[in-house]
Design an enzyme around this catalytic site. Structure first.
Site, PDB file in Angstrom:
ATOM      1  N   TYR A   1      -2.343  -0.294  10.679  1.00  0.00           N
ATOM      2  CA  TYR A   1      -2.350  -0.903   8.691  1.00  0.00           C
ATOM      3  C   TYR A   1      -1.443  -0.098   8.206  1.00  0.00           C
ATOM      4  O   TYR A   1       0.070  -1.403   7.920  1.00  0.00           O
ATOM      5  CB  TYR A   1      -3.172  -0.249   8.623  1.00  0.00           C
ATOM      6  CG  TYR A   1      -3.953  -0.561   7.661  1.00  0.00           C
ATOM      7  CD1 TYR A   1      -3.923  -1.759   6.935  1.00  0.00           C
ATOM      8  CD2 TYR A   1      -3.114   0.164   5.924  1.00  0.00           C
ATOM      9  CE1 TYR A   1      -4.287  -2.212   5.133  1.00  0.00           C
ATOM     10  CE2 TYR A   1      -3.619   0.283   3.925  1.00  0.00           C
ATOM     11  CZ  TYR A   1      -3.991  -1.239   4.739  1.00  0.00           C
ATOM     12  OH  TYR A   1      -4.417  -1.352   2.988  1.00  0.00           O
TER      13      TYR A   1
ATOM     14  N   SER B   1       0.934  -1.093  -0.755  1.00  0.00           N
ATOM     15  CA  SER B   1       0.379   0.024   0.204  1.00  0.00           C
ATOM     16  C   SER B   1       0.714   1.099  -0.486  1.00  0.00           C
ATOM     17  O   SER B   1       1.969   1.094   0.527  1.00  0.00           O
ATOM     18  CB  SER B   1      -0.881  -0.163   1.348  1.00  0.00           C
ATOM     19  OG  SER B   1      -1.681   1.109   1.706  1.00  0.00           O
TER      20      SER B   1
HETATM   21  P1  NAP Z   1     -11.531  -5.927  -0.661  1.00  0.00           P
HETATM   22  O1  NAP Z   1     -12.549  -6.185  -1.595  1.00  0.00           O
HETATM   23  O2  NAP Z   1     -11.943  -6.194   0.854  1.00  0.00           O
HETATM   24  O3  NAP Z   1     -10.801  -7.753  -1.125  1.00  0.00           O
HETATM   25  C1  NAP Z   1     -10.175  -8.415   0.035  1.00  0.00           C
HETATM   26  C2  NAP Z   1      -9.733 -10.207  -0.215  1.00  0.00           C
HETATM   27  O4  NAP Z   1      -8.901 -10.510   0.629  1.00  0.00           O
HETATM   28  C3  NAP Z   1     -11.037 -10.930   0.008  1.00  0.00           C
HETATM   29  O5  NAP Z   1     -11.001 -12.215  -1.190  1.00  0.00           O
HETATM   30  C4  NAP Z   1     -11.153 -11.430   0.847  1.00  0.00           C
HETATM   31  O6  NAP Z   1     -12.467 -12.744   1.486  1.00  0.00           O
HETATM   32  C5  NAP Z   1      -9.019 -11.525   1.672  1.00  0.00           C
HETATM   33  N1  NAP Z   1      -9.383 -12.476   2.762  1.00  0.00           N
HETATM   34  C6  NAP Z   1      -9.624 -11.269   4.006  1.00  0.00           C
HETATM   35  N2  NAP Z   1      -9.063 -12.207   5.061  1.00  0.00           N
HETATM   36  C7  NAP Z   1      -8.204 -12.640   4.283  1.00  0.00           C
HETATM   37  C8  NAP Z   1      -8.425 -14.034   5.513  1.00  0.00           C
HETATM   38  N3  NAP Z   1      -7.667 -13.928   6.679  1.00  0.00           N
HETATM   39  N4  NAP Z   1      -7.957 -14.930   4.742  1.00  0.00           N
HETATM   40  C9  NAP Z   1      -7.618 -15.031   3.004  1.00  0.00           C
HETATM   41  N5  NAP Z   1      -8.708 -14.030   2.452  1.00  0.00           N
HETATM   42  C10 NAP Z   1      -8.663 -12.932   3.611  1.00  0.00           C
HETATM   43  O7  NAP Z   1      -9.989  -5.544  -0.352  1.00  0.00           O
HETATM   44  P2  NAP Z   1      -9.169  -4.572  -1.757  1.00  0.00           P
HETATM   45  O8  NAP Z   1      -9.408  -3.457  -1.820  1.00  0.00           O
HETATM   46  O9  NAP Z   1      -9.189  -5.806  -2.987  1.00  0.00           O
HETATM   47  O10 NAP Z   1      -7.813  -5.287  -0.546  1.00  0.00           O
HETATM   48  C11 NAP Z   1      -6.830  -6.402  -1.591  1.00  0.00           C
HETATM   49  C12 NAP Z   1      -5.240  -6.075  -1.428  1.00  0.00           C
HETATM   50  O11 NAP Z   1      -4.671  -3.992  -1.669  1.00  0.00           O
HETATM   51  C13 NAP Z   1      -5.402  -5.357   0.650  1.00  0.00           C
HETATM   52  O12 NAP Z   1      -4.728  -6.447   1.018  1.00  0.00           O
HETATM   53  C14 NAP Z   1      -5.389  -4.129   0.906  1.00  0.00           C
HETATM   54  O13 NAP Z   1      -4.889  -3.875   1.806  1.00  0.00           O
HETATM   55  C15 NAP Z   1      -4.625  -3.530  -0.482  1.00  0.00           C
HETATM   56  N6  NAP Z   1      -5.083  -2.052  -0.819  1.00  0.00           N
HETATM   57  C16 NAP Z   1      -5.918  -2.367  -0.671  1.00  0.00           C
HETATM   58  C17 NAP Z   1      -6.644  -0.383  -1.452  1.00  0.00           C
HETATM   59  C18 NAP Z   1      -7.750  -0.393  -1.814  1.00  0.00           C
HETATM   60  O14 NAP Z   1      -7.668   1.525  -1.294  1.00  0.00           O
HETATM   61  N7  NAP Z   1      -9.093  -0.621  -1.906  1.00  0.00           N
HETATM   62  C19 NAP Z   1      -5.570   0.652  -0.856  1.00  0.00           C
HETATM   63  C20 NAP Z   1      -4.251  -0.232  -0.829  1.00  0.00           C
HETATM   64  C21 NAP Z   1      -4.341  -1.139  -0.667  1.00  0.00           C
HETATM   65  P3  NAP Z   1     -13.137 -13.113   2.620  1.00  0.00           P
HETATM   66  O15 NAP Z   1     -13.401 -12.149   3.037  1.00  0.00           O
HETATM   67  O16 NAP Z   1     -13.322 -13.894   1.926  1.00  0.00           O
HETATM   68  O17 NAP Z   1     -11.785 -14.147   2.817  1.00  0.00           O
END
Ligand code: NAP
Length: 254
Positions: free
Chosen positions: A155, A142
């Site tokens: 975080y 991130s």
């Molecule tokens: P998201 O839409 O909430 O997706 C998160 C995914 O992770 C889901 O598939 C969830 O499925 C899975 N997950 C969560 N906890 C888990 C666990 N303990 N074991 C296995 N799977 C798990 O989030 P996103 O925005 O795509 O984020 C993806 C990554 O990008 C994260 O690492 C986040 O920190 C990073 N990120 C996001 C942003 C942003 O603005 N969106 C910015 C910077 C970085 P289940 O809940 O069914 O397990």
């Protein structure tokens, strides 16, 4: 860019939503075999449908990456079904916005557990497969893994750790021909961001303010992050390892 991942197997933790799901689409479009993971069966089934499930080149394997047994089982089942792992994308993650004073021990443990420990032990489980295929790893860190953000200590600590895990591991695995990189996205339109916005008192205003801090004047899309992940995993990035690649519309450029 023409990228071909035919005969390659890509395992994506957190592949059922947001950045992970968009990444699965990108790799499938480049003829890869893709395994998506998440904890929730229903979300997994919906993701398979969205990815045009039923394909021989696609599977969902449920598992919680905070459990090392699940990490090992995820790798074993991927190899049983498809025979190899060429690319590991650690995208599973959670967000927490709280002051240090308000963060409970349970919240700290959860954030570190999914964002850092999960990537650590899933990578460990996949290590021998990745060495055999001279594969590569892309971690989803991130902008908060590069710079400090307000009300984001746990975080930031978890993503900062993931960024340096990436760099340290790239040195350890370079002699084996295994590359390790991470992407550092800024705010990206995903269900995670939607939850964050929904918790504010004025979501419209919050979204406008959020977009306003980006030099490019907007937040990003999951597809834009997925494109960079696929590029880093491809032979086009054959000399790239240990990189923390910003995908943040210029947010951390200053
Ligand atoms: P998201 O839409 O909430 O997706 C998160 C995914 O992770 C889901 O598939 C969830 O499925 C899975 N997950 C969560 N906890 C888990 C666990 N303990 N074991 C296995 N799977 C798990 O989030 P996103 O925005 O795509 O984020 C993806 C990554 O990008 C994260 O690492 C986040 O920190 C990073 N990120 C996001 C942003 C942003 O603005 N969106 C910015 C910077 C970085 P289940 O809940 O069914 O397990």
């Amino acid at each position: 860019m023409q990228l071909d991942f035919s005969a390659k197997v890509v395992l994506i933790s957190g592949g059922t939503s947001g950045i992970g799901l968009a990444t699965a689409k990108k790799f499938l479009a480049a003829s890869a075999t893709v395994v998506i993971n998440g904890r929730d069966m229903r979300r997994g089934e919906l993701a398979l449908q969205e990815l045009a499930g039923g394909s021989d080149h696609l599977a969902f394997i449920a598992g919680d990456v905070t459990r090392t047994d699940d990490c090992r089982a995820l790798v074993e089942r991927t190899c049983q079904q498809f025979g190899r792992i060429d690319v590991l994308v650690n995208s599973a993650g959670e967000y927490l916005e709280k002051s240090l004073a308000d963060t409970t021990e349970a919240e700290y443990d959860r954030i570190m557990s999914v964002n850092m420990k999960g990537a650590f032990f899933l990578t460990q489980a996949a290590l021998s497969e990745l060495k055999q295929t001279c594969g590569n790893i892309v971690n989803v860190s991130s902008d908060a893994g590069l710079n400090g953000n307000v009300l984001c200590t746990a975080y930031c600590a978890s993503k900062g750790a993931l960024t340096l895990f990436t760099k340290a591991l790239s040195l350890e695995l370079a002699p084996h021909g295994v590359r390790v990189n991470c992407v550092c996205p800024g705010d990206i339109e995903t269900p995670m961001l939607a939850r964050q916005v929904a918790e504010t008192s004025d979501p419209e205003m919050f979204r406008r303010q959020m977009s306003g801090i980006y030099p490019l004047g907007r937040i990003g899309t999951a597809e834009e992050v997925a494109s960079v992940i696929r590029f880093l995993a491809s032979d086009s990035a054959a000399f790239v390892t240990g990189a923390a690649w910003s995908v943040d519309g210029g947010l951390t450029a200053g």
